[in-house]
Design an enzyme around this catalytic site. Sequence first.
Site, mmCIF file in Angstrom:
data_model
loop_
_atom_site.group_PDB
_atom_site.id
_atom_site.type_symbol
_atom_site.label_atom_id
_atom_site.label_comp_id
_atom_site.label_asym_id
_atom_site.label_seq_id
_atom_site.Cartn_x
_atom_site.Cartn_y
_atom_site.Cartn_z
ATOM 1 C CB THR A 169 -0.874 0.053 1.268
ATOM 2 O OG1 THR A 169 0.013 0.016 2.391
ATOM 3 C CG2 THR A 169 -1.826 -1.105 1.340
ATOM 4 C CD GLU A 207 -5.395 -1.933 1.583
ATOM 5 O OE1 GLU A 207 -5.643 -1.332 0.519
ATOM 6 O OE2 GLU A 207 -4.863 -1.384 2.561
ATOM 7 C CE LYS A 237 -13.374 13.013 12.836
ATOM 8 N NZ LYS A 237 -11.998 12.991 12.339
ATOM 9 C CD1 TRP A 297 -17.518 13.983 11.340
ATOM 10 C CD2 TRP A 297 -17.806 12.240 9.965
ATOM 11 N NE1 TRP A 297 -17.128 12.851 12.008
ATOM 12 C CE2 TRP A 297 -17.287 11.778 11.207
ATOM 13 C CE3 TRP A 297 -18.055 11.320 8.949
ATOM 14 C CZ2 TRP A 297 -17.025 10.426 11.434
ATOM 15 C CZ3 TRP A 297 -17.797 9.980 9.170
ATOM 16 C CH2 TRP A 297 -17.289 9.536 10.412
HETATM 17 P P1 AMP Z 1 -4.747 2.857 -3.060
HETATM 18 O O1 AMP Z 1 -4.757 1.604 -2.297
HETATM 19 O O2 AMP Z 1 -3.453 3.578 -3.010
HETATM 20 O O3 AMP Z 1 -5.222 2.674 -4.450
HETATM 21 O O4 AMP Z 1 -5.781 3.845 -2.344
HETATM 22 C C1 AMP Z 1 -7.109 3.477 -2.104
HETATM 23 C C2 AMP Z 1 -7.879 4.673 -1.643
HETATM 24 O O5 AMP Z 1 -7.952 5.654 -2.680
HETATM 25 C C3 AMP Z 1 -9.319 4.404 -1.313
HETATM 26 O O6 AMP Z 1 -9.464 3.843 -0.036
HETATM 27 C C4 AMP Z 1 -9.946 5.786 -1.433
HETATM 28 O O7 AMP Z 1 -9.711 6.566 -0.290
HETATM 29 C C5 AMP Z 1 -9.169 6.371 -2.575
HETATM 30 N N1 AMP Z 1 -9.939 6.259 -3.825
HETATM 31 C C6 AMP Z 1 -9.829 5.344 -4.783
HETATM 32 N N2 AMP Z 1 -10.672 5.587 -5.803
HETATM 33 C C7 AMP Z 1 -11.365 6.698 -5.468
HETATM 34 C C8 AMP Z 1 -12.408 7.464 -6.083
HETATM 35 N N3 AMP Z 1 -12.900 7.160 -7.281
HETATM 36 N N4 AMP Z 1 -12.880 8.532 -5.407
HETATM 37 C C9 AMP Z 1 -12.403 8.869 -4.185
HETATM 38 N N5 AMP Z 1 -11.418 8.200 -3.576
HETATM 39 C C10 AMP Z 1 -10.906 7.120 -4.194
#
Ligand code: AMP
Length: 550
Positions: free
Chosen positions: A194, A339, A447, A452
């Site tokens: 990640t 994940e 917050k 929120w």
């Molecule tokens: P990653 O594992 O680096 O791809 O990050 C995943 C995170 O990216 C998710 O838990 C979201 O917070 C954010 N994310 C992914 N796609 C979107 C989307 N279309 N809109 C808003 N947030 C997103």
Amino acid sequence: MTDYPTSPLMGQMMDQPLLISSIIEFAARHYGDSEIVSRRVEGDIHRYTYRECEQRSRKLAHALAGLGVKMGERVATLAWNGYRHMELYYGVSGSGAVLHTINPRLHPEQIAYIINHAEDQFLFFDLTFLPAIEAMARSCKTVKGYVAMCGREHMPAKTDIPMLLCYEELVEAAPGDYRWPQFDERSAAALCYTSGTTGNPKGALYSHRSTVLHAYASAMPNALNVSSADVVLPVVPMFHVNAWGLPYSVLLSGAKMVYPGAALDGKSLYELFEQEGVTFSAGVPTVWLGLINYVMQNDLRFSTFRRTVIGGSACPPAMMDTLIDRLRVQVIHAWGMTEMSPLGTACTLMGKHTRLPVEEQRAVLRKQGHAIYGVDMKIVDDDGTELPWDGVTYGHLLVKGPWVVSGYYRDEGGEVLQDGWFPTGDVATIDEDGYLAITDRSKDVIKSGGEWIGSIDLENVAMAHPAVLQAACIGVPHPKWSERPLLVVVRRPGMEVAREELLAFFDGKVAKWWIPDDVVFADSLPVGGTGKIQKNKLREAYGEYHLPTA
Ligand code: AMP
């Protein structure tokens, strides 16, 4: 592993494991002439067919066995999107070893940490990363050898990298009679860490089964809708959650694949889109910014490009409108995470939506979309009680499914599931039709007075202002409200907008108490390894910011 009960009457279907090698075998046999086109790091364009890709992947698998790589052992890549990287996708996983794609944009210390944590045995790299490897090699304790992904003529003349091998020599020397081994489909196939804004990155360890099922599901019409008539160019890197599974889903669909290599600027991408007749693409909003600007500034249009998936962070509505209304490119907004392999939801319209006025359809398309079969989701309050799907109530988003992690590699972080559900760390609403809208990362939520405020909504409004290129909203301390929103904005080159004008722009677009308390103008925003704005860096920079309302 859960032990499920066995029925006295079992089905009589062939017991074929879902293996990654089966995708390329199928692709080579049934779409053998389909093309894979790559812009190489060496500068030229390389073309070959699925059939040749499969042959070379098998030779690579043979070469790996010759190097002593065993089932389950990790083989790392530090590479751009290209055909050799794809051969590693199939050659490494297909042989039973585990492909570990590393994000080269991470800090070198983080890269060394990941390599040691994964205990990588070999590291394959594009020549771009030679200096990084030279600087790092001494700290990578488990790596037995480094393989430069090029031919003999491009091998570095002088380097102190220990045990440096040449990719093309390895592949060419291997005999062509390798046969893909068959094994348990639950075996590990690939490892992605990640991006981890806090603490060390954690590994998501995909299996063959999870990867094949994800590839199937993501190609479906309600998701990415990839078919053999498509020409697909993944801008999303193969080191960002396996380019969202496209190296798998495109091959099982038979489409032509186009890889952009290291040239990700607007001009290079546009030229490749046009030359190769690209119909479908995928990437995070920041890459589209560059491409759209190039196309608009030069008054160009796409001749074949018709559809793109945008995810990784929220697609700003203004970007979606430009793509759809001015460039005639359909946008599929999607949400997922490392994940989740990564796809969870994709936004396509239902039949009933097609009768709605365009603006109402657009409101649906702006959401992150509908779950694809295989993924289940729910929102809960702080106590874990499930919340209604009314499109208004927001809560913590939890997911489950066969391509969602059950824990992290080497049990880092301990037990992560809550009653069998994976907590995503996102805050969201789900509407009556099952469409998900992400409000925020839970740690980015602002917050204010116990309520929120969703920073994504505020950013979307700001980005719709013609003078705004990029915007990010963070919570900063406030004596009365505990936190209030601060908007950080990058203006378009040559354009002006004052703080008061920008704040007035929010009137009527969000609740009055959501309107940011102040605006700061910046030259750029901090962007992380996968192209996302790093809010934690902004909070560090503006944590002590004194709001005029304080
Ligand atoms: P990653 O594992 O680096 O791809 O990050 C995943 C995170 O990216 C998710 O838990 C979201 O917070 C954010 N994310 C992914 N796609 C979107 C989307 N279309 N809109 C808003 N947030 C997103």
